[in-house]
Structure formats: C-alpha cells, structure tokens
Design a protein around this motif. Structure first.
Motif, short mmCIF file in Angstrom:
data_model
loop_
_atom_site.label_atom_id
_atom_site.label_comp_id
_atom_site.label_asym_id
_atom_site.label_seq_id
_atom_site.Cartn_x
_atom_site.Cartn_y
_atom_site.Cartn_z
N LYS A 57 -12.43 -7.11 -1.29
CA LYS A 57 -12.99 -8.37 -1.79
C LYS A 57 -11.89 -9.16 -2.48
O LYS A 57 -11.20 -8.65 -3.35
N THR A 58 -11.75 -10.43 -2.10
CA THR A 58 -10.68 -11.26 -2.67
C THR A 58 -10.83 -11.45 -4.18
O THR A 58 -9.84 -11.68 -4.86
N GLU A 59 -12.03 -11.32 -4.70
CA GLU A 59 -12.22 -11.48 -6.15
C GLU A 59 -11.68 -10.30 -6.95
O GLU A 59 -11.65 -10.33 -8.17
N ASN A 60 -11.20 -9.25 -6.28
CA ASN A 60 -10.59 -8.12 -6.98
C ASN A 60 -9.28 -8.52 -7.67
O ASN A 60 -8.98 -8.06 -8.75
N HIS A 61 -8.48 -9.34 -7.03
CA HIS A 61 -7.17 -9.76 -7.56
C HIS A 61 -6.31 -8.54 -7.92
O HIS A 61 -5.73 -8.48 -9.00
N ILE A 62 -6.24 -7.58 -7.01
CA ILE A 62 -5.49 -6.35 -7.25
C ILE A 62 -4.39 -6.19 -6.21
O ILE A 62 -4.62 -6.33 -5.02
N LEU A 63 -3.22 -5.89 -6.71
CA LEU A 63 -2.09 -5.51 -5.87
C LEU A 63 -1.70 -4.09 -6.26
O LEU A 63 -1.57 -3.80 -7.45
N ALA A 64 -1.55 -3.22 -5.27
CA ALA A 64 -1.15 -1.84 -5.56
C ALA A 64 -0.09 -1.39 -4.56
O ALA A 64 -0.10 -1.82 -3.40
N VAL A 65 0.79 -0.55 -5.04
CA VAL A 65 1.72 0.16 -4.16
C VAL A 65 1.32 1.62 -4.27
O VAL A 65 1.46 2.23 -5.34
N GLU A 66 0.76 2.14 -3.20
CA GLU A 66 0.22 3.50 -3.23
C GLU A 66 1.22 4.52 -2.70
O GLU A 66 2.00 4.24 -1.79
N LEU A 67 1.17 5.67 -3.31
CA LEU A 67 1.95 6.83 -2.89
C LEU A 67 0.91 7.87 -2.49
O LEU A 67 0.40 8.60 -3.33
N ASP A 68 0.56 7.88 -1.24
CA ASP A 68 -0.60 8.63 -0.76
C ASP A 68 -0.17 9.96 -0.16
O ASP A 68 0.72 10.01 0.67
N ILE B 78 -8.23 -0.65 -0.58
CA ILE B 78 -7.51 0.62 -0.45
C ILE B 78 -6.85 0.73 0.93
O ILE B 78 -5.94 1.52 1.13
N VAL B 79 -7.27 -0.09 1.87
CA VAL B 79 -6.63 -0.10 3.19
C VAL B 79 -5.36 -0.94 3.07
O VAL B 79 -5.41 -2.12 2.74
N SER B 80 -4.24 -0.33 3.33
CA SER B 80 -2.94 -0.98 3.15
C SER B 80 -2.73 -2.12 4.14
O SER B 80 -3.08 -2.00 5.31
N GLY C 179 -2.97 11.29 -4.56
CA GLY C 179 -1.78 10.51 -4.83
C GLY C 179 -1.99 9.58 -6.01
O GLY C 179 -2.86 9.79 -6.84
N MET C 180 -1.18 8.54 -6.06
CA MET C 180 -1.24 7.60 -7.17
C MET C 180 -0.75 6.25 -6.70
O MET C 180 -0.23 6.11 -5.60
N ALA C 181 -0.90 5.25 -7.58
CA ALA C 181 -0.47 3.90 -7.23
C ALA C 181 0.03 3.17 -8.47
O ALA C 181 -0.51 3.34 -9.56
N PHE C 182 1.06 2.35 -8.27
CA PHE C 182 1.44 1.34 -9.25
C PHE C 182 0.51 0.17 -8.96
O PHE C 182 0.34 -0.23 -7.81
N VAL C 183 -0.13 -0.37 -10.00
CA VAL C 183 -1.16 -1.38 -9.76
C VAL C 183 -1.03 -2.55 -10.72
O VAL C 183 -0.67 -2.37 -11.88
N VAL C 184 -1.29 -3.76 -10.21
CA VAL C 184 -1.37 -4.97 -11.02
C VAL C 184 -2.80 -5.48 -10.86
O VAL C 184 -3.28 -5.65 -9.74
N PHE C 185 -3.49 -5.69 -11.99
CA PHE C 185 -4.91 -6.00 -11.95
C PHE C 185 -5.26 -6.97 -13.08
O PHE C 185 -4.55 -7.05 -14.08
N PRO C 186 -6.38 -7.71 -12.94
CA PRO C 186 -6.70 -8.76 -13.92
C PRO C 186 -7.36 -8.27 -15.21
O PRO C 186 -7.29 -8.95 -16.22
N SER C 187 -8.01 -7.11 -15.18
CA SER C 187 -8.73 -6.66 -16.35
C SER C 187 -8.88 -5.15 -16.33
O SER C 187 -9.23 -4.57 -15.30
N HIS D 169 2.47 8.88 2.87
CA HIS D 169 2.92 7.51 3.12
C HIS D 169 2.93 6.66 1.86
O HIS D 169 2.31 7.00 0.85
N VAL D 170 3.63 5.55 1.97
CA VAL D 170 3.69 4.54 0.92
C VAL D 170 3.03 3.29 1.51
O VAL D 170 3.29 2.94 2.66
N GLY D 171 2.16 2.65 0.74
CA GLY D 171 1.46 1.49 1.26
C GLY D 171 1.37 0.36 0.25
O GLY D 171 1.39 0.60 -0.96
N ILE D 172 1.29 -0.85 0.76
CA ILE D 172 1.03 -2.03 -0.07
C ILE D 172 -0.43 -2.39 0.14
O ILE D 172 -0.86 -2.63 1.27
N ASP D 173 -1.19 -2.40 -0.95
CA ASP D 173 -2.62 -2.68 -0.89
C ASP D 173 -2.92 -4.00 -1.60
O ASP D 173 -2.46 -4.22 -2.72
#
Length: 181
Positions: free
Chosen positions: A56-67, A89-91, A25-33, A81-85
């Motif tokens: 890990k909280t230091e990831n600072h990643i939000l993803a909407v996965e299309l799995d 990777i665990v929604s 699948g794939m994901a729309f992702v917002v990430f710091p670097s 499924h669709v998930g908010i991560d």
C-alpha cells in the motif's frame, strides 16, 4: 533537498542456530511513524508489514532486507538474498547475497546466515535518484560495484519527517541478528 546522498556503513552479523534452516532475517528500514510498525507480522513480513497493509502506497516505507529464508508468501525463491522493498515485503529488486571482489574482478557469494561479519553500505544519490546497496566481508574495502542499484525517487515515498532503524522477525526457527559498529 533532504534526500541528499547519504552513506550507511553498518555491520551485520548473524548467528543462527546450527541448522539447515534459518530465521527470516532483518532489514534496515525508513518509516514515517514508530506506531505504524506495531501491526507488523512475524515470519517473512519482518515485523514491517502484514497481509492487510502489504503493498500500500500509504505505508511510506523503504527497506533493505537481508533475507535468510525462502518464502512463498513473498514470492521470493532465494533463501540468501538482499532486496530493496518499497511499501511491500515483495522486493522491487533483489539478488543473491554477494559482493564484487575488486582484486579478481568478479562477484563472490556471501552467506548471510553465517557467523561472518558483513559490512553494508546503503547510499542514496538524491540528484540522480539512485539507491545503491553494497556489501562485503568486514575486512574487505568497499567494492567499486554495488550489489543492487535502483533508480528510485524517494520524494514519492518519504514524508517530511521519517525515522530509520532495523526490523526483523522470526517464525518457528530462532536466530540472532547483531548490529555492530
């Protein structure tokens, strides 16, 4: 604040090989670097996480996965499924892919691993701290009810500067994901 309401109306189309199993699948992702993503693993980690940095909280990643593949690694049972991560990777919330059909007042299933074109709306209401994910076939107007609606404070996840894009991976089974629009 810089978390103001935003809508994203991208179109997702997936063309798998003719099989009964599909790629990850794939994901729309917002990430710091962009550099942070170089350590992402294949298969269910979608190129975003690996065993060492998952959850890990230091990831600072939000993803909407299309799995499109069930994964024991991520403790997800559905292969559609669709998930908010959040930083993992665990929604934090997920549902089988479907959309609310306003004409009949009920949910209708969608198969992500199909050749059907699907539109996705990812919207964040910064004032109410609410993330909504809505999807529907391309020709269908935006449904009035989202598939996922999660109370989430993005100021605890996002840094001052963030990037956004798409991520995906495959394992032993190849598939193609397309962003149209």
């Amino acid at each position: 604040d810089y978390y103001a309401s935003r809508g994203l109306g991208d179109v997702y189309k997936r063309q798998p090989e003719e099989r009964t199993s599909y790629g990850q699948g794939m994901a729309f992702v917002v990430f710091p670097s962009i550099v942070d993503l170089r350590y992402g693993a294949a298969t269910s980690y979608l190129g975003l996480f690996n065993r060492g940095n998952d959850n890990k909280t230091e990831n600072h990643i939000l993803a909407v996965e299309l799995d499109t593949n069930a994964s024991s690694e991520a403790l997800e049972e559905s292969d559609n499924h669709v998930g908010i991560d959040v930083n993992s990777i665990v929604s934090v919330e997920s549902k089988d892919a479907s959309y609310f059909d306003d004409t009949v007042g009920m949910n209708r299933s969608l198969v992500l691993a199909s050749k059907q074109r699907i539109r996705i709306w990812i919207e964040y209401d910064g004032e109410n701290r609410l993330l909504n994910v809505t999807l529907a076939p391309l020709e269908t107007p935006k449904p009035r009810l989202p598939l996922l609606s999660r109370s989430i404070d993005l100021s605890k996840i996002f840094k001052e500067q963030m990037f956004f894009g798409f991520a995906g991976s495959t394992g032993t089974i190849r598939s193609h994901q397309y962003i149209l629009g």
